[in-house]
Enzyme design. Sequence first.
Site, PDB file in Angstrom:
ATOM      1  N   ASP A  94      -0.147   4.675   1.381  1.00 21.36           N
ATOM      2  CA  ASP A  94      -1.274   5.216   2.140  1.00 21.36           C
ATOM      3  C   ASP A  94      -1.606   6.667   1.808  1.00 21.36           C
ATOM      4  O   ASP A  94      -2.781   7.049   1.826  1.00 21.36           O
ATOM      5  CB  ASP A  94      -1.002   5.077   3.641  1.00 21.36           C
ATOM      6  N   ASP A 108      18.587  26.322  -3.966  1.00 15.27           N
ATOM      7  CA  ASP A 108      17.418  26.056  -3.137  1.00 15.27           C
ATOM      8  C   ASP A 108      17.157  24.558  -3.244  1.00 15.27           C
ATOM      9  O   ASP A 108      16.772  24.053  -4.305  1.00 15.27           O
ATOM     10  CB  ASP A 108      16.223  26.852  -3.638  1.00 15.27           C
ATOM     11  N   ILE A 109      17.383  23.811  -2.160  1.00 16.01           N
ATOM     12  CA  ILE A 109      17.342  22.352  -2.217  1.00 16.01           C
ATOM     13  C   ILE A 109      16.339  21.780  -1.220  1.00 16.01           C
ATOM     14  O   ILE A 109      15.952  22.433  -0.247  1.00 16.01           O
ATOM     15  CB  ILE A 109      18.735  21.723  -1.971  1.00 16.01           C
ATOM     16  N   PHE A 156       0.800  -1.218   0.000  1.00 15.10           N
ATOM     17  CA  PHE A 156       0.000   0.000   0.000  1.00 15.10           C
ATOM     18  C   PHE A 156       0.840   1.278   0.000  1.00 15.10           C
ATOM     19  O   PHE A 156       1.942   1.320   0.558  1.00 15.10           O
ATOM     20  CB  PHE A 156      -0.928   0.007   1.216  1.00 15.10           C
ATOM     21  N   TYR A 177      -4.423   0.395  10.836  1.00 13.79           N
ATOM     22  CA  TYR A 177      -3.301   1.043  11.525  1.00 13.79           C
ATOM     23  C   TYR A 177      -3.594   2.507  11.856  1.00 13.79           C
ATOM     24  O   TYR A 177      -4.158   3.238  11.047  1.00 13.79           O
ATOM     25  CB  TYR A 177      -2.025   0.971  10.675  1.00 13.79           C
ATOM     26  N   GLY A 208      -4.972   8.907   0.986  1.00 11.78           N
ATOM     27  CA  GLY A 208      -4.965  10.284   1.473  1.00 11.78           C
ATOM     28  C   GLY A 208      -4.717  10.355   2.966  1.00 11.78           C
ATOM     29  O   GLY A 208      -5.547   9.908   3.764  1.00 11.78           O
ATOM     30  N   PHE A 209      -3.553  10.889   3.358  1.00  6.97           N
ATOM     31  CA  PHE A 209      -3.262  11.055   4.787  1.00  6.97           C
ATOM     32  C   PHE A 209      -4.235  12.044   5.419  1.00  6.97           C
ATOM     33  O   PHE A 209      -4.649  11.887   6.563  1.00  6.97           O
ATOM     34  CB  PHE A 209      -1.811  11.523   4.970  1.00  6.97           C
TER      35      PHE A 209
END
Length: 668
Positions: free
Chosen positions: A321, A613-614, A319, A408, A326-327
């Site tokens: 997730d 810019d990292i 999976f 979970y 969608g968290f």
Amino acid sequence: MVSTTIKFALFSALTLLSLQAVVSVTPLHFQHPLDPLTKEEYSLVQKIVLHKYPKVAFHYIGLDDPEKDAILKWESFKPSVITIPRKVSVIAIINGQSHEILIDLRLKSIVSDTIYTGNGFPTLSVDEQTIAIELPLKYPPFIASVQKRGLNLSEVICSTFTMGWFGEEKSTRTARLDCFMKETTVNIYVRPITGITIVVDLGLMKIVEYHDRNVEEVPTAENTEYQLSKQSPPFGPKQHSLASHQPQGPGFQINGHSVSWANWKFHIGFDARAGVIISLASIYDLEKHKSRRVLYKGYISELFVPYQDPTEEFYFKTFFDAGEYGFGLSTVSLIPNRDCPPNAQFIDTYIHSADGTPILLKNAICVFEQYNSIMWRHTETGIPNEFIEESRTEVNLIVRSVVTVGNYDNIVDWEFKASGSIKPAIALSGILEIKGTNIKHKDEIKEDLHGILVSENSIGIYHDHFYIYYLDLDIDGTHNSFEKTSLKTVRITDGSSKRKSYWTTETETAKTESDAKITLGLAPGELAIVNPNKKTAVGNEVGYRLIPAIPAHPLLVEDDYPQIRGAFTNYNVWVTPYNRTEKWAGGLFVDHSRGEDTLAVWTKKNRDIVNKDIVMWHVVGIHHVPAQEDFPIMPLLSTAFELRPTNFFDRNPVLKTLSPRDVVGCPK
């Protein structure tokens, strides 16, 4: 796994309970450009899209990231000078096709509307899963399978599982269904009905494949109940209560979604896919008399959970997730005085349904101070006739949310320390993924079960949890570099010392993305993001180092289909140049994806990362070998890492910090 009707029913009940003891936040005086979408904005998006298309399934609605330069200017001048367009990204299925739609809320119009023709599909919606899980209950072959097992159909609950990709030339939007028994317990995931394969076409919303291969005993419900109201004595172990009191009130302020605490200021955002987003985190330097940027943006980009059972019932359970479920859509309401302490303040937010309607999510986030014992201390006994002891109490600030994806629960914390550290942490609880078996004792095992016998007829399957964090660190400015410091043993051969060896360091600046792909644990070393344009008083480049969690590396072969899709776990650390569109390590369209739009693919460009810019990407993993103590519900299993200042300050920034008991007006 995915959220089901069961989850939302429980979620609604908990929401009603959680209205007690909730401390409201300060009203918002103006809208921050990174604020989550409001109820009115969701409704406006719904209206605009439905005006063009009469029938739409909304699979993602989220704030389109404003240009970073514009945000940084806005931070300096605020809305009196800078106005930032408020745009929204929509991923929807319309007439069976995936659309990427960009909407300008100020203009109330669609800016662009593109049909996606590549591989993969959008995040599954809760609404379509709710419909899908009812299909087996009216499907004659399934009804016959239930009767054959002597089970009661009215006690059967099903749940949806994404299917991944295993080399098929053509993919359709399908999902697997597994079913469970809820008779005498709500702990359904420990009571699977094993041996049945059900495949649903989510577009047609019908069962398109069905097999009943073998009958395994359904695990018993005995001793699996976790609801306190259903449990019986004896209870234990006994815990004593602790009363907490802040006589001066909370040490933090929340204005809308902007938080200030001690020497920190930051913004809390929320997204249907990412969940909680921490942005614009800066820390006040007492000696330089100014706030200095540390983190522009941080969030969990993806969670890869591959199970390690290759059999027909489990091989597909690999999976993603965040991308598949969608968290944010799977975030649940926090329970006051349980999930968060009495001194917590709560933030509500909105998510959306498949028809675009805004849904209020109460208590989605909590913020609280936590007393963590010692910040620093020393007892000096080396000065004759003097005894010196000094200690400071550490108080940290926690931002917490809980993401429940099926069985979970992911407790997601962002911890801020006055000493300058940011400590993201994950804690797992919930229910193991159980496979039913006729085996009741270990002595009966004749072959690899792909897991541990955690109870009679119950196998807890081996699996991994790989979280990848997106960390756009801006250390005292946007132009940074990534340094790798190795610890090297030096042998003394010239007789200049009585020692035969010592260790020293060698530092290398990573020039390209390939140089920055790091597998932790192979050799001792330090990893840091530094600003080569800023130096301390003694000449060191200012920076923040990564103190990683215990490293976990993928054990699947790289050409295995799940690992192709989850190739962002091939290294523990990656560094890329900032790109506003490179947000999701597993790709934008993850369901049935083929690994063609992942962090591993982007970095093949091998772009320059020196003084740029990292963005740092950090994989935090857990190899989970289940144990009987994880059954029937699992005590917290935790992991964390730390972003710690390294020559960022000229000296200890909490040298002169007062402990709470040293503050005037506090009890000694």
